[in-house]
Design a protein around this motif. Sequence first.
Motif, PDB file in Angstrom:
ATOM      1  N   ARG A   1       0.833  -1.208   0.000  1.00 27.58           N
ATOM      2  CA  ARG A   1       0.000   0.000   0.000  1.00 27.58           C
ATOM      3  C   ARG A   1       0.866   1.256   0.000  1.00 27.58           C
ATOM      4  O   ARG A   1       0.562   2.239  -0.686  1.00 27.58           O
ATOM      5  CB  ARG A   1      -0.937  -0.017   1.204  1.00 27.58           C
ATOM      6  CG  ARG A   1      -2.038  -1.087   1.108  1.00 27.58           C
ATOM      7  CD  ARG A   1      -2.837  -1.173   2.394  1.00 27.58           C
ATOM      8  NE  ARG A   1      -3.667   0.005   2.585  1.00 27.58           N
ATOM      9  CZ  ARG A   1      -4.928   0.119   2.163  1.00 27.58           C
ATOM     10  NH1 ARG A   1      -5.513  -0.885   1.532  1.00 27.58           N
ATOM     11  NH2 ARG A   1      -5.607   1.224   2.379  1.00 27.58           N
TER      12      ARG A   1
ATOM     13  N   LYS B   1      -6.317   5.023   1.170  1.00 24.41           N
ATOM     14  CA  LYS B   1      -7.735   4.758   1.413  1.00 24.41           C
ATOM     15  C   LYS B   1      -7.913   3.424   2.149  1.00 24.41           C
ATOM     16  O   LYS B   1      -7.014   2.583   2.163  1.00 24.41           O
ATOM     17  CB  LYS B   1      -8.499   4.702   0.088  1.00 24.41           C
ATOM     18  CG  LYS B   1      -8.299   5.919  -0.812  1.00 24.41           C
ATOM     19  CD  LYS B   1      -9.000   7.144  -0.292  1.00 24.41           C
ATOM     20  CE  LYS B   1      -8.929   8.286  -1.306  1.00 24.41           C
ATOM     21  NZ  LYS B   1      -9.612   9.489  -0.826  1.00 24.41           N
ATOM     22  N   LYS B   2      -9.087   3.224   2.715  1.00 25.89           N
ATOM     23  CA  LYS B   2      -9.364   2.003   3.478  1.00 25.89           C
ATOM     24  C   LYS B   2      -9.366   0.768   2.598  1.00 25.89           C
ATOM     25  O   LYS B   2      -8.855  -0.292   2.979  1.00 25.89           O
ATOM     26  CB  LYS B   2     -10.709   2.145   4.193  1.00 25.89           C
ATOM     27  CG  LYS B   2     -11.054   0.945   5.080  1.00 25.89           C
ATOM     28  CD  LYS B   2     -12.367   1.160   5.821  1.00 25.89           C
ATOM     29  CE  LYS B   2     -12.685  -0.050   6.705  1.00 25.89           C
ATOM     30  NZ  LYS B   2     -13.975   0.136   7.440  1.00 25.89           N
ATOM     31  N   TYR B   3      -9.937   0.887   1.392  1.00 26.73           N
ATOM     32  CA  TYR B   3     -10.091  -0.284   0.520  1.00 26.73           C
ATOM     33  C   TYR B   3      -9.275  -0.136  -0.763  1.00 26.73           C
ATOM     34  O   TYR B   3      -9.228   0.940  -1.374  1.00 26.73           O
ATOM     35  CB  TYR B   3     -11.563  -0.473   0.139  1.00 26.73           C
ATOM     36  CG  TYR B   3     -12.491  -0.647   1.313  1.00 26.73           C
ATOM     37  CD1 TYR B   3     -12.427  -1.781   2.130  1.00 26.73           C
ATOM     38  CD2 TYR B   3     -13.433   0.334   1.627  1.00 26.73           C
ATOM     39  CE1 TYR B   3     -13.273  -1.930   3.210  1.00 26.73           C
ATOM     40  CE2 TYR B   3     -14.296   0.196   2.702  1.00 26.73           C
ATOM     41  CZ  TYR B   3     -14.205  -0.945   3.500  1.00 26.73           C
ATOM     42  OH  TYR B   3     -15.045  -1.098   4.577  1.00 26.73           O
TER      43      TYR B   3
ATOM     44  N   ASN C   1     -13.519   6.186   0.248  1.00 24.76           N
ATOM     45  CA  ASN C   1     -12.664   5.252   0.981  1.00 24.76           C
ATOM     46  C   ASN C   1     -12.037   4.183   0.080  1.00 24.76           C
ATOM     47  O   ASN C   1     -11.486   3.200   0.574  1.00 24.76           O
ATOM     48  CB  ASN C   1     -13.473   4.560   2.087  1.00 24.76           C
ATOM     49  CG  ASN C   1     -13.809   5.501   3.224  1.00 24.76           C
ATOM     50  OD1 ASN C   1     -12.927   6.160   3.752  1.00 24.76           O
ATOM     51  ND2 ASN C   1     -15.075   5.563   3.595  1.00 24.76           N
TER      52      ASN C   1
ATOM     53  N   ASP D   1      -8.477  -5.744  -1.619  1.00 25.15           N
ATOM     54  CA  ASP D   1      -9.683  -6.203  -0.924  1.00 25.15           C
ATOM     55  C   ASP D   1     -10.622  -6.923  -1.884  1.00 25.15           C
ATOM     56  O   ASP D   1     -11.297  -7.878  -1.502  1.00 25.15           O
ATOM     57  CB  ASP D   1     -10.400  -5.012  -0.286  1.00 25.15           C
ATOM     58  CG  ASP D   1      -9.579  -4.394   0.833  1.00 25.15           C
ATOM     59  OD1 ASP D   1      -9.521  -5.009   1.911  1.00 25.15           O
ATOM     60  OD2 ASP D   1      -8.974  -3.323   0.613  1.00 25.15           O
TER      61      ASP D   1
ATOM     62  N   ASP E   1     -16.889  -7.314   6.188  1.00 27.45           N
ATOM     63  CA  ASP E   1     -15.496  -7.778   6.268  1.00 27.45           C
ATOM     64  C   ASP E   1     -15.400  -9.287   6.458  1.00 27.45           C
ATOM     65  O   ASP E   1     -14.540  -9.945   5.857  1.00 27.45           O
ATOM     66  CB  ASP E   1     -14.777  -7.080   7.428  1.00 27.45           C
ATOM     67  CG  ASP E   1     -14.574  -5.591   7.180  1.00 27.45           C
ATOM     68  OD1 ASP E   1     -14.802  -5.156   6.036  1.00 27.45           O
ATOM     69  OD2 ASP E   1     -14.211  -4.874   8.127  1.00 27.45           O
TER      70      ASP E   1
END
Length: 380
Positions: free
Chosen positions: A190, A197-199, A230, A272, A337
């Motif tokens: 990442r 971002k989260k995803y 996100n 993800d 999740d």
Amino acid sequence: MKIAIFTDTFYPDINGVARTLKRFSNYLDAQHISFKIFAPDLESGEYVSSHVHRFKSLSFFLYPECRLAFPNLLNIKAELQKFEPDLIHVATPFNIGLCGVYFAKKLNIPLVGSYHTDFDHYLHYYDLQFLSKILWKYMNWFHRSCEKLFVPSNETLEQLKQHGFTNLEIWPRGVECQVFHPFYDKKAVRKQYAVSKKYLLTYVGRLAPEKDVRTLLAVAKSLPPELNENIHWLVIGGGPLREELEKEAPINMRFTGYLKEDQLAEVYSASDLFVFPSPTETFGNVVLEALASGTPVIGANAGGVKNIIKPGINGYLCKPGHIQEFAEVIVKLLSNDGLRKQMGWEGRNYALTQKWDKIFEKLLWHYAAVIKELELEKYA
């Protein structure tokens, strides 16, 4: 056993055919099985091997990564007579493939073929549908002298049956689970691609009309704003639409170009979700790679991808081009999740069963059966 392979694309070309044949050649090498590959040359001139005999070539307009070669027939004949193969395998229906068919007949060498690309479906994306009947006539003529025609999925087998093909056998694809796995350092990946971002959602493939990448952009733009802020998209690959897509893409979508295998494996692992809208796959190698990496896949309910994704277990299948359906499934999985992680492990478990060695062993068994049957016919 000595094997001669005729193909219009080979490593380091970046496509499913070239990658599959390179893995097969690695396997043959490891098993000390003699082989020779006849393939187009490369502009870069990289990757020189004593096993590969190359010919001058130009890019094919529909598929620039696949090259049209200008083979020297006398040269090929001399090479074959020197090598004395027990079997010829033609992997593509272009110039070099035609040479394979011609010399199999001329030198009385057993012939098999493999069908990798759904060119008929491609025609729709280039407004060339009027060529469909001509294409199928040519494909039938090209493959009819093959003792076996290997196809990558049940979906493709049924399609070819409907068009009158015979002697069909399934030759599926495997995945290197030691390379593609979920255990890379996700934080490092990442950081490398500036994903804050989260995803992280990923697409891997050629950026061309037949991959329906415009649906990918439309899906990315249609997600709810509160979720979209996100999400970071990574689009991996190259092709004729890249420049155009980059101009139209949302600000949270980054284009990386082609990545090397180890880099690609890292990105799969850190993702993800893997989103793959292409409806023209005869198999879907990248889908299997994503699953091996523990990443659920949202794909188009078409082609060979249907034989890999188990809906609700390791991913979901959506109606091809249906933007809303793709978006709804993305929202569903990013909102759960536990479900997403469970699907990731199911995908990994499935991929662990798809071993290249077993797949290649079976292919060699078919080779041997063809050779033996033709020998028996000679002495009958």
